[in-house]
Design a protein around this motif. Structure first.
Motif, mmCIF file in Angstrom:
data_model
loop_
_atom_site.group_PDB
_atom_site.id
_atom_site.type_symbol
_atom_site.label_atom_id
_atom_site.label_comp_id
_atom_site.label_asym_id
_atom_site.label_seq_id
_atom_site.Cartn_x
_atom_site.Cartn_y
_atom_site.Cartn_z
ATOM 1 N N ALA A 1 0.781 -1.241 0.000
ATOM 2 C CA ALA A 1 0.000 0.000 0.000
ATOM 3 C C ALA A 1 0.813 1.293 0.000
ATOM 4 C CB ALA A 1 -0.952 -0.001 1.198
ATOM 5 N N CYS A 2 2.081 1.219 0.322
ATOM 6 C CA CYS A 2 2.843 2.471 0.468
ATOM 7 C C CYS A 2 2.943 3.204 -0.865
ATOM 8 C CB CYS A 2 4.245 2.160 0.985
ATOM 9 S SG CYS A 2 5.323 3.594 1.040
ATOM 10 N N VAL A 3 2.678 4.514 -0.838
ATOM 11 C CA VAL A 3 2.768 5.317 -2.062
ATOM 12 C C VAL A 3 4.014 6.198 -2.083
ATOM 13 C CG1 VAL A 3 0.296 5.359 -2.491
ATOM 14 C CG2 VAL A 3 1.320 7.130 -1.072
ATOM 15 N N HIS A 4 4.917 5.966 -1.139
ATOM 16 C CA HIS A 4 6.130 6.798 -1.085
ATOM 17 C C HIS A 4 5.808 8.275 -0.971
ATOM 18 C CE1 HIS A 4 8.843 3.512 -3.046
ATOM 19 N NE2 HIS A 4 8.793 3.398 -1.731
ATOM 20 N N CYS A 5 4.799 8.581 -0.144
ATOM 21 C CA CYS A 5 4.415 9.987 -0.014
ATOM 22 C C CYS A 5 5.383 10.748 0.885
ATOM 23 C CB CYS A 5 3.002 10.105 0.545
ATOM 24 S SG CYS A 5 2.856 9.574 2.270
ATOM 25 N N GLY A 6 6.074 10.026 1.736
ATOM 26 C CA GLY A 6 7.052 10.691 2.593
ATOM 27 C C GLY A 6 6.478 11.286 3.866
ATOM 28 N N ALA A 7 5.181 11.075 4.112
ATOM 29 C CA ALA A 7 4.577 11.669 5.315
ATOM 30 C C ALA A 7 5.224 11.129 6.586
ATOM 31 C CB ALA A 7 3.071 11.392 5.333
ATOM 32 N N CYS A 8 5.729 9.899 6.515
ATOM 33 C CA CYS A 8 6.347 9.311 7.700
ATOM 34 C C CYS A 8 7.827 9.632 7.796
ATOM 35 C CB CYS A 8 6.192 7.788 7.645
ATOM 36 S SG CYS A 8 7.004 7.056 6.202
ATOM 37 N N SER A 9 8.372 10.250 6.734
ATOM 38 C CA SER A 9 9.838 10.290 6.624
ATOM 39 C C SER A 9 10.513 11.069 7.741
ATOM 40 C CB SER A 9 10.253 10.821 5.261
ATOM 41 O OG SER A 9 9.812 12.155 5.116
ATOM 42 N N PHE B 1 1.031 8.514 11.611
ATOM 43 C CA PHE B 1 0.995 9.578 10.615
ATOM 44 C C PHE B 1 0.805 9.067 9.189
ATOM 45 C CE2 PHE B 1 3.274 11.320 14.245
ATOM 46 C CZ PHE B 1 2.607 12.514 14.419
ATOM 47 N N CYS B 2 0.998 7.780 8.962
ATOM 48 C CA CYS B 2 0.845 7.254 7.598
ATOM 49 C C CYS B 2 -0.618 7.285 7.201
ATOM 50 C CB CYS B 2 1.361 5.828 7.520
ATOM 51 S SG CYS B 2 0.988 5.050 5.934
ATOM 52 N N PRO B 3 -0.935 7.791 6.006
ATOM 53 C CA PRO B 3 -2.336 7.834 5.597
ATOM 54 C C PRO B 3 -2.999 6.463 5.514
ATOM 55 C CG PRO B 3 -0.882 8.586 3.820
ATOM 56 C CD PRO B 3 -0.053 8.460 5.053
ATOM 57 N N TYR B 4 -2.214 5.391 5.464
ATOM 58 C CA TYR B 4 -2.806 4.047 5.411
ATOM 59 C C TYR B 4 -2.521 3.253 6.681
ATOM 60 C CZ TYR B 4 -2.236 6.113 1.015
ATOM 61 O OH TYR B 4 -2.213 7.067 0.038
ATOM 62 N N GLY B 5 -1.989 3.930 7.674
ATOM 63 C CA GLY B 5 -1.704 3.239 8.920
ATOM 64 C C GLY B 5 -0.593 2.209 8.804
ATOM 65 N N ARG C 1 13.179 2.355 5.591
ATOM 66 C CA ARG C 1 13.406 1.123 6.344
ATOM 67 C C ARG C 1 12.526 0.010 5.758
ATOM 68 N NH1 ARG C 1 15.510 1.707 11.073
ATOM 69 N NH2 ARG C 1 14.331 3.502 11.797
ATOM 70 N N GLN C 2 11.253 0.331 5.520
ATOM 71 C CA GLN C 2 10.358 -0.675 4.925
ATOM 72 C C GLN C 2 10.857 -1.091 3.546
ATOM 73 O OE1 GLN C 2 6.580 1.264 4.445
ATOM 74 N NE2 GLN C 2 6.665 2.045 6.528
ATOM 75 N N ASP C 3 11.360 -0.112 2.801
ATOM 76 C CA ASP C 3 11.783 -0.406 1.427
ATOM 77 C C ASP C 3 12.914 -1.433 1.371
ATOM 78 O OD1 ASP C 3 9.923 0.968 0.000
ATOM 79 O OD2 ASP C 3 11.143 2.759 -0.333
HETATM 80 S S1 SF4 Z 1 3.493 7.669 5.184
HETATM 81 FE FE1 SF4 Z 1 2.847 5.594 4.657
HETATM 82 S S2 SF4 Z 1 2.462 5.679 2.467
HETATM 83 FE FE2 SF4 Z 1 3.621 7.517 2.961
HETATM 84 S S3 SF4 Z 1 5.746 6.932 2.597
HETATM 85 FE FE3 SF4 Z 1 5.346 6.526 4.755
HETATM 86 S S4 SF4 Z 1 4.712 4.375 4.822
HETATM 87 FE FE4 SF4 Z 1 4.562 5.038 2.689
#
Ligand code: SF4
Ligand code: SF4
Lengths: 240, 508
Positions: free
Chosen positions: B73-81, B152-156, B100-102
């Motif tokens: 589900a991750c869209v690489h939005c960077g909100a968690c970065s 903070f991730c939009p998809y949890g 880290r997930q990547d």
């Molecule tokens: S906030 Fe969620 S969707 Fe966005 S980059 Fe981080 S893990 Fe991926």
């Protein structure tokens, strides 16, 4: 050209529906052995539904995380929703009242979409953290969406397409007839790209759409003391 | 070990500039063959580690919906970065949760998705090479599984789930971390994480009885293996002698004494911590949890109460019911036996803060707030309590109940900056199985965001005590506070404050 596009759309629709159905079945069939909602979490199913609704409609978590990303992301998605709704007029006859009503807004929504996408794309270049995590497919996906929106707007503002014919084409597809389509480059590009998007949907990060609903962090009820939560494979450990 | 350098505190916290590979040297000691074997994992990196790792990953994808959804589900939005304290403290881009997930997502794409098989470069798919496996070992051991990113991730998406999967895979190919695995073996062998045998425990408790008698004149008991007691207390073994942990243990004992509740500790289950969680291993977590059920049945208690320990409370609150039928609805013979034995007018299990707060509300304790007047107190929410468990009946009770309790025993209470407390709290920097000295540098750097908000309230409002309800937080802070110019005795438990304020014998 009409025949090619018709074939493409049938193929794309099949991939989209079958692919998504397969993925969703896979998610639904995979157990979630432990209760892991990110707290504070709702203690009732109604609360969970509300939590998910807020995520879908308002992008609540993203709002807390990053205002710029939220602004661009939300603008794009809200624009997309309106534009998609506006396109219903190509598939319905007579056109439903509310679809007719939103037509003018749908056009602004097209611009909002492009603005949102441009903002999201700019972040991929300007914010070093986001640049670091971007893959070529992230860029390509944005390019694809912008091209779809751009070609759509081009038909509205630059080279008018015969939308009556377009509508007849799609109504035809619904009853398995291939009707004529205007030989119009913007239209061909637009439709080709839309079909591409439909095809990549079930294999790409666009899976975030169904994914949200299956995310245990968001969709679980916080009631582990009151109700036992046991996955099948975990239950088998008990009989050992 | 690299030199330990505390980063400078920033006045306006902003995400740091990227410093690629800044933490590439940081890794915990590898578990020895003996330790690995003791908990059923291969002793050293196996010959066919690649294929085994991929197979294990496939197995976990089928067993855990979290993992399979999160890797898609991750869209690489960077909100968690910029949400991870290890990234904020080190600037190493691989400490951004998404990056880290990547490290795992790339391999997932390569082996389990169509585009990753067809166009690996395009979608960031990667082969699991020896180098990447090294990166897994390093960076999945630089995540405290604190779940701040998931808020903070939009998809949890919860990086902790990915970290746990990675550690489980590493363990199955024979590449485990010493600290966690050694502790798990100890808890199986001796009953607690610190390897404290029964007689030593008994001795310690007798010593505490004498100390409290001397201090208060009251005969406060610290019972061990007392059959028929009402309450079984399960607490982290650090509470038995580490400072400041033991002050909270004294606090619990005083509460039980003052309220007239009979209680006991158990040598068989003399540990609340469950490191099975940290290595993502369901079977280990279950075996460790079952000790508690055994002890409860053996001692015939009516209530199970958990002391001040963050991840232990997560396991107790969220998982005990699932793992061992402690709660409601367990259906194997032992779970049914336990259900009929436990008193269901109480929450099972109960957090010690819930228990004490109930007593405070009922007026069952005599509290003298003024006794804490030398302290200006703030509260540090511990990750596993804040983002992975609850207290009381309302969502967010895990924030309100400890605070209410602190306020009932101190006059001067101060909150740290919003965005660094409640569900957005920052990890102490030592959770998730990282509380080991060879990675002290990482621990110190990871504490940066918490130290910044503490510095703020210390300077502006005179805070001189940070209360917390987690044994790991206490151990970590006493170690890292001096690096930031604080006194290590600034940190302590909530029941340490209760212990200071409570007046014994005045009421029965
Ligand atoms: S906030 Fe969620 S969707 Fe966005 S980059 Fe981080 S893990 Fe991926
Ligand atoms: S779980 Fe915590 S430590 Fe791990 S990546 Fe997320 S924020 Fe960082």
């Amino acid at each position: 050209m009409a025949a090619i596009l018709a074939g493409l759309f049938y193929a794309a629709a099949t991939v989209l529906v079958a692919g998504l159905a397969w993925r969703i079945r896979q998610y639904a069939g995979t157990p979630a052995p432990l209760k892991i909602p990110t707290t504070p979490a709702p203690t009732t199913s109604a609360g969970v539904a509300l939590r998910l609704a807020r995520e879908v409609v308002l992008f609540e978590s993203l709002f807390k995380a990053s205002l710029w990303t939220w602004l661009f992301g939300w603008t794009f998605h809200a624009g997309l929703a309106l534009v998609l709704a506006r396109h219903l007029r190509y598939f319905t006859d007579p056109v439903w009242g509310w679809v007719a009503f939103i037509q003018p807004f749908g056009v602004y929504a097209g611009f909002a979409m492009v603005a949102g996408l441009a903002g999201l794309w700019a972040r991929r270049f300007l914010v070093d953290r986001v640049r670091y995590i971007s893959t070529p497919s992230d860029h390509l996906m944005l390019a694809l969406l912008i091209a779809i929106a751009g070609s759509g707007l081009a038909m509205k503002y630059l080279a008018h397409t015969d939308i009556v014919a377009v509508k007849s084409f799609f109504l035809g597809l619904l009853v398995f007839q291939v009707r004529e389509l205007p030989a119009d480059p913007a239209l061909a590009v637009h439709l080709g790209l839309v079909a591409t998007l439909m095809i990549v949907f079930p294999y790409s990060k666009l899976l975030h759409a169904p994914g949200l609903f299956f995310s245990p962090g968001r969709n679980q009820v916080d009631n582990p003391r009151e109700h036992r939560h046991l996955a099948e494979w975990a239950a088998r450990l008990e009989t050992k | 070990m690299a030199d330990v350098i505390a980063p400078a505190l920033r006045e306006f916290p902003v995400p740091p500039a990227l410093r690629p590979d800044a933490m590439a040297e940081s890794k915990p000691f590898v578990a020895t063959e003996k330790m690995q074997a003791a908990i059923g994992f291969p002793g050293t990196l196996v010959e066919d580690w690649h294929d085994k790792a991929i197979a294990k990953m496939g197995e976990l994808l089928d067993k855990y919906r979290s993992l399979s959804v999160y890797l898609d589900a991750c869209v690489h939005c960077g909100a968690c970065s910029d949400k991870c304290h290890y990234f904020l403290g080190t600037g190493d881009p691989k400490n951004m949760p998404v990056a880290r997930q990547d490290l795992m997502r790339g391999v997932y794409r390569r082996h389990f998705t169509l585009p990753g098989k067809m166009f690996p470069k395009l979608v960031g798919a990667r082969e699991l090479t020896k180098d990447l496996l090294e990166d897994w070992y390093k960076y999945y051991n630089q995540c405290s599984e604190c779940r701040r990113c998931s808020v903070f991730c939009p998809y949890g998406i919860d990086t902790a789930e990915v970290t746990m999967a990675a550690r489980e895979i590493l363990d199955t190919v024979g590449y485990g971390a010493k600290y966690t695995n050694e502790i798990i073996a100890k808890v199986h062998r001796i009953g607690n994480n610190l390897g404290l045998p029964g007689p030593a425990l008994e001795d310690t408790l007798l010593g505490l009885e004498e100390d409290v008698k001397e201090e208060t004149g009251a005969d406060v008991k610290f019972p061990l293996d007392q059959k028929g007691a009402e309450v079984l207390l399960i607490t982290p073994s650090a509470d038995f002698f580490a400072e400041p942990h033991v002050d909270s243990l004294i606090g619990y004992a005083k509460v039980f004494h003052a309220a007239g509740i009979s209680w006991t500790l158990s040598t068989h289950a003399s540990e609340a911590g469950n490191f099975g969680l940290f290595i993502g291993n369901y079977e280990q977590m279950r075996t460790i949890a079952l000790r508690i059920r055994e002890a409860a049945l053996d001692l015939g208690v009516k209530r199970i109460v958990v002391g001040e320990c963050g991840h232990a409370w997560r396991v107790a609150y969220s998982f005990w019911n699932t793992l061992a039928g402690i709660g409601s609805g367990g259906n194997d013979p032992f779970a049914r036996m336990l259900q009929s034995q436990l008193d269901h007018r109480y929450r099972q299990p109960t957090h010690i803060c819930e228990l004490t707060w109930d007593l405070v509300q009922k007026g069952a304790l005599v509290l003298d707030k003024d006794a804490n007047d030398h302290r200006v107190v703030t509260f540090h929410d511990s990750c596993n309590v804040a983002r992975a468990s609850r207290m009381g009946d309302e969502p967010g009770g895990q924030f309100e109940i400890p605070r209410a309790l602190v306020r009932s025993v101190v006059n001067r209470y101060v909150e740290m900056r919003p965005g660094t407390t409640h569900e957005a709290t920052f990890c102490c920097g030592g959770g998730g199985g990282l509380l080991t000295d060879e990675i002290l540098d990482l621990r110190v750097k990871g504490a940066l965001p918490r130290m910044e908000s503490l510095r703020e309230v210390a300077d502006l409002q005179g805070v001189n005590f940070m209360a917390t309800i987690c044994a790991i937080c206490k151990a970590q802070f006493t170690k890292v506070l001096p690096y930031y110019g604080f006194n290590r005795s600034m940190v302590g438990g909530v029941h340490q404050l209760v212990s200071t304020a409570i007046r014994l014998g005045a009421k029965q």
